[in-house]
Design a protein around this motif. Structure first.
Motif, PDB file in Angstrom:
ATOM      1  N   HIS A 297       0.857  -1.195   0.000  1.00  0.00           N
ATOM      2  CA  HIS A 297       0.000   0.000   0.000  1.00  0.00           C
ATOM      3  C   HIS A 297       0.891   1.241   0.000  1.00  0.00           C
ATOM      4  O   HIS A 297       1.830   1.335   0.787  1.00  0.00           O
ATOM      5  CB  HIS A 297      -0.896  -0.042   1.234  1.00  0.00           C
TER       6      HIS A 297
ATOM      7  N   GLU B 138      -0.013   4.411   0.679  1.00  0.00           N
ATOM      8  CA  GLU B 138      -0.474   5.578   1.437  1.00  0.00           C
ATOM      9  C   GLU B 138       0.620   5.907   2.460  1.00  0.00           C
ATOM     10  O   GLU B 138       1.229   5.007   3.046  1.00  0.00           O
ATOM     11  CB  GLU B 138      -1.812   5.282   2.132  1.00  0.00           C
TER      12      GLU B 138
ATOM     13  N   HIS C  27       1.965   4.139   5.591  1.00  0.00           N
ATOM     14  CA  HIS C  27       2.687   2.868   5.491  1.00  0.00           C
ATOM     15  C   HIS C  27       3.957   2.941   4.641  1.00  0.00           C
ATOM     16  O   HIS C  27       4.754   2.014   4.676  1.00  0.00           O
ATOM     17  CB  HIS C  27       1.778   1.780   4.918  1.00  0.00           C
TER      18      HIS C  27
ATOM     19  N   ASP D 178      -4.729  -2.528   4.278  1.00  0.00           N
ATOM     20  CA  ASP D 178      -5.665  -1.897   5.215  1.00  0.00           C
ATOM     21  C   ASP D 178      -6.815  -2.824   5.631  1.00  0.00           C
ATOM     22  O   ASP D 178      -7.460  -2.600   6.659  1.00  0.00           O
ATOM     23  CB  ASP D 178      -6.299  -0.653   4.571  1.00  0.00           C
TER      24      ASP D 178
ATOM     25  N   HIS E 174      -3.026  -2.156  10.257  1.00  0.00           N
ATOM     26  CA  HIS E 174      -3.423  -1.473  11.500  1.00  0.00           C
ATOM     27  C   HIS E 174      -4.096  -2.496  12.414  1.00  0.00           C
ATOM     28  O   HIS E 174      -4.879  -3.321  11.943  1.00  0.00           O
ATOM     29  CB  HIS E 174      -4.452  -0.371  11.234  1.00  0.00           C
TER      30      HIS E 174
END
Ligand code: FEO
Length: 406
Positions: free
Chosen positions: A80, A82, A85, A168, A229
């Motif tokens: 990922h 984003e 991360h 995620d 997470h």
């Protein structure tokens, strides 16, 4: 300084938590903090799966070094892109210059947008759906999961051990405080609501894409799920998978009522409160009420996802719907929540707009059914409107009963 945990043979959690951050994505309140998970495989080849947010950079980098125990890093898999991360990719490349970055075409497009010039093209491995990366005793296979939650997202599956690195997906808000596994926590009591708030507000819009990924995973042996997470799943995986099936198909988990209102001087609040007590008198037990000016929309959205019915109440303000209610309903619409039953109360003193605006917003969402006759009060509830409120309460109670019996 390091804090690492071996979560399976030669698989080390090298993440950390941030309890100081006020809002996730500068939008969603984090009363319990948030964790940024990263995983290090120490097979014949060493593989880091994602990095971490800049807020935990020092700890994360020490963790990676501690996990490697002097070995070099062979691969960094980027599931990922984003920044919560991937913020440490540049630093990882500086510290381990021979590392090869593994991602798909979209991964590298985003990498060059966010961190132009920090990595070289020569060290990249561009994977396609279903490609594998052998690491010695394991084979990692890549499954693309576009829009869960960004277009480049992919899941990495350790075929030999049944371990899914799910980006995620299956993540939650909440810092990790000593226990890494969901089965070591009272997940349902302390984590489930935050898992739902995370899913609905972050990934909620992409239910169809979540379903598409589930189809790809169908038939895979899953022994462990490692999200980016929150806690790691190694037991009762069916529990969280079942929740994801409900959430991604916009199916309510329970028959119950979420009531949320806007009120300037207490009159709209009084009307919806009277209605709530009338529901209580009719045996409705699962009633949850929020003031949209006080409770952050993300909590209301999460409850709206959980329960079958909503009651919304708001006044007209500046010849439109009260802004905070307008925001919650538009947010809900953006997130594509659907298939709920909605009852509407409005208030105005000289020009009615709230009723029209709320009705239009509700009707613009897919599969929403208006329950009972909407009631538009003038300034304050009158005694002679009790009968209308009773009628509305009857209709809501009947719709709950009807659906419970189905
Ligand atoms: Fe936790 Fe979509 O990043």
């Amino acid at each position: 300084m390091n804090n690492i945990v071996e979560i399976a043979p030669r698989l080390i959690w090298v993440g950390g938590s941030d309890r100081r951050l006020e809002r996730f994505e500068n939008m969603f309140p984090l009363p319990n903090g948030v964790s940024y998970n990263s995983y290090l495989l120490t097979d014949e080849k060493t593989v880091l799966l994602d990095t971490a947010d800049s807020s935990i950079a020092a700890l994360f980098l020490d963790n990676v070094a501690a996990g490697l125990k002097g070995r070099s890093l062979d691969y960094l898999v980027i599931n990922h892109m984003e920044p919560d991360h991937c913020a440490q990719i540049g630093e990882i490349v500086r510290r381990y210059p021979d590392v090869r970055l593994v991602g798909n075409a979209k991964t590298f497009q985003l990498l060059d947008q966010f961190y132009a010039g920090q990595t070289s093209e020569a060290n990249r491995i561009v994977v396609k759906e279903g490609d594998v990366l052998p690491t010695g005793n394991r084979t990692l296979r890549f499954y693309f999961a576009p829009m869960v939650h960004w277009p480049e997202v992919m899941f990495t599956y350790d075929e030999d051990n049944g371990i899914l690195f799910s980006a995620d997906a299956f993540g939650t808000f909440g810092a990790l405080s000593g226990n890494l596994f969901a089965d070591e926590l009272d997940f349902d009591r302390y984590w489930l609501d935050e898992a739902r708030r995370y899913y609905t507000n972050i990934v909620g819009k992409f239910g169809a894409q979540v379903q598409a990924v589930f189809k790809k995973l169908d038939g895979l042996c899953l022994r462990m799920i490692c999200p980016l997470h929150g806690p790691v799943w190694r037991r009762d995986l069916g529990d969280i998978l079942k929740k994801y099936h409900y959430w991604s198909q916009y199916v309510p988990e329970e028959q119950g009522v979420v009531m949320f209102y806007a009120s300037m001087y207490g009159n709209t609040e009084h009307a919806i409160t009277r209605l709530a007590f009338k529901l209580g008198e009719r045996g409705v037990r699962d009633i949850h009420m929020y003031d949209v000016s006080k409770t952050h929309a993300s909590y209301i959205i999460a409850d709206a996802w959980k329960y079958s019915n909503m009651v919304i109440a708001a006044p007209t303000y500046n010849l439109h719907l009260y802004a905070m209610m307008d925001f919650v309903l538009r947010d809900m619409k953006e997130l594509l929540l659907r298939n709920r039953r909605v009852s509407i109360l409005a208030n105005h003193s000289w020009a009615s707009a709230a009723m029209k605006d709320m009705t239009a917003l509700v009707e613009s969402m897919k599969g929403m059914t208006v329950v009972g006759r909407p009631l538009d009060i003038r300034s304050a509830l009158r005694d002679d409107q009790e009968a209308e409120l009773d009628e509305l309460a009857d209709a809501i109670a009947a719709s709950l009963k009807e659906n419970k019996e189905q």
